[in-house]
Motif scaffolding. Structure first.
Motif, PDB file in Angstrom:
ATOM      1  N   GLU A  41       0.807  -1.215   0.000  1.00  0.00           N
ATOM      2  CA  GLU A  41       0.000   0.000   0.000  1.00  0.00           C
ATOM      3  C   GLU A  41       0.846   1.273   0.000  1.00  0.00           C
ATOM      4  O   GLU A  41       0.522   2.247  -0.685  1.00  0.00           O
ATOM      5  CB  GLU A  41      -0.963  -0.014   1.194  1.00  0.00           C
ATOM      6  N   HIS A  94       0.602   4.218  -2.791  1.00  0.00           N
ATOM      7  CA  HIS A  94       0.285   5.613  -2.463  1.00  0.00           C
ATOM      8  C   HIS A  94       1.273   6.562  -3.138  1.00  0.00           C
ATOM      9  O   HIS A  94       0.888   7.646  -3.586  1.00  0.00           O
ATOM     10  CB  HIS A  94       0.285   5.825  -0.952  1.00  0.00           C
ATOM     11  N   GLU A 140      -9.105   5.056   1.067  1.00  0.00           N
ATOM     12  CA  GLU A 140      -7.910   5.704   0.510  1.00  0.00           C
ATOM     13  C   GLU A 140      -6.908   4.701  -0.053  1.00  0.00           C
ATOM     14  O   GLU A 140      -6.283   4.962  -1.087  1.00  0.00           O
ATOM     15  CB  GLU A 140      -7.243   6.578   1.580  1.00  0.00           C
ATOM     16  N   ASP A 141      -6.742   3.571   0.602  1.00  0.00           N
ATOM     17  CA  ASP A 141      -5.790   2.572   0.119  1.00  0.00           C
ATOM     18  C   ASP A 141      -6.248   1.972  -1.209  1.00  0.00           C
ATOM     19  O   ASP A 141      -5.449   1.778  -2.132  1.00  0.00           O
ATOM     20  CB  ASP A 141      -5.607   1.458   1.156  1.00  0.00           C
ATOM     21  N   ALA A 148      -5.968   4.507  -3.989  1.00  0.00           N
ATOM     22  CA  ALA A 148      -4.563   4.644  -4.403  1.00  0.00           C
ATOM     23  C   ALA A 148      -4.171   3.525  -5.358  1.00  0.00           C
ATOM     24  O   ALA A 148      -3.443   3.752  -6.334  1.00  0.00           O
ATOM     25  CB  ALA A 148      -3.649   4.638  -3.183  1.00  0.00           C
TER      26      ALA A 148
END
Length: 210
Positions: free
Chosen positions: A130, A134, A163-164, A167
């Motif tokens: 991750e 990002h 969010e992960d 991304a």
């Protein structure tokens, strides 16, 4: 270029990588995850900045199977239902790559950002982790994300707002644009999808992967 595949086969595999990125992005948006090996293979492709052969960019073409299948569906005009979303993403990635090719400043920024990240690879355990996604996602936002043209992703809101996962989708779209760039370098044109369907299908069927 490598002699493992003919020029035409390399062109089709690069195009398949575009659709592979689109398919995996859709998988995350809808299901919340994707094949990590296929994700890693596409990221390795985007980090192969000065590769001198096709094999050094995509050394495991068997991990492009989903992209090859989606491309075949599209060329046979059998796409529909669930395949329409990733197909549209793939076409959008080709469009983004064409826009990038006309913008030397953004292309230079993208390359320099990727080169800087390449120098920090030792800090990451896995390109599919991750934290690395990002970093790639931020490069996508700062370069391709500045264009007026945006890809509208559809899926489960809980995944899209994570969010992960967001991304990873942006990372995949960056890898898709890289593949589209390679496709263009190999002579691929968007009009080929309309007027060279039979030739592309014949080449696709000639590709033998384990």
């Amino acid at each position: 270029m490598s002699e493992r595949f003919t020029h035409e086969q390399q062109q089709v595999l690069a195009l398949a990588a575009v659709f592979q990125a689109a398919q995996l992005g859709d998988d995350i948006a809808v299901r919340g995850d994707c094949d990590p090996r296929a994700l890693r293979a596409l990221i390795e492709g985007v980090m192969a900045l000065d590769a001198d052969s096709f094999d050094s960019i995509y050394p495991q073409p068997e991990l492009l199977r989903e992209g090859l299948a989606l491309l075949e569906l599209s060329l046979n005009r059998k796409s529909g239902g669930a395949s329409l979303r990733p197909l549209n993403y793939g076409l959008a990635l080709l469009h983004l790559a064409a826009k990038l090719a006309k913008n030397a400043d953004t292309t230079n920024i993208l390359r320099h950002r990727l080169m800087a990240l390449n120098g920090q690879l030792a800090h990451f355990n896995d390109l599919a982790e991750e934290a690395f996604c990002h970093r790639l996602a931020s490069i996508y936002v700062d370069t391709l994300g500045t264009f007026r043209f945006r890809i509208q992703v559809k899926g489960d809101p809980s995944h899209l707002q994570d969010e992960d996962k967001a991304a990873k989708i942006r990372t995949l779209f960056l890898t898709g644009v890289r593949a589209a760039f390679l496709w263009q370098q190999l002579g691929g044109k968007r009009w080929h999808l309309l007027f060279k369907r039979k030739q592309i299908l014949a080449t696709l069927e000639s590709i033998k992967i384990n």
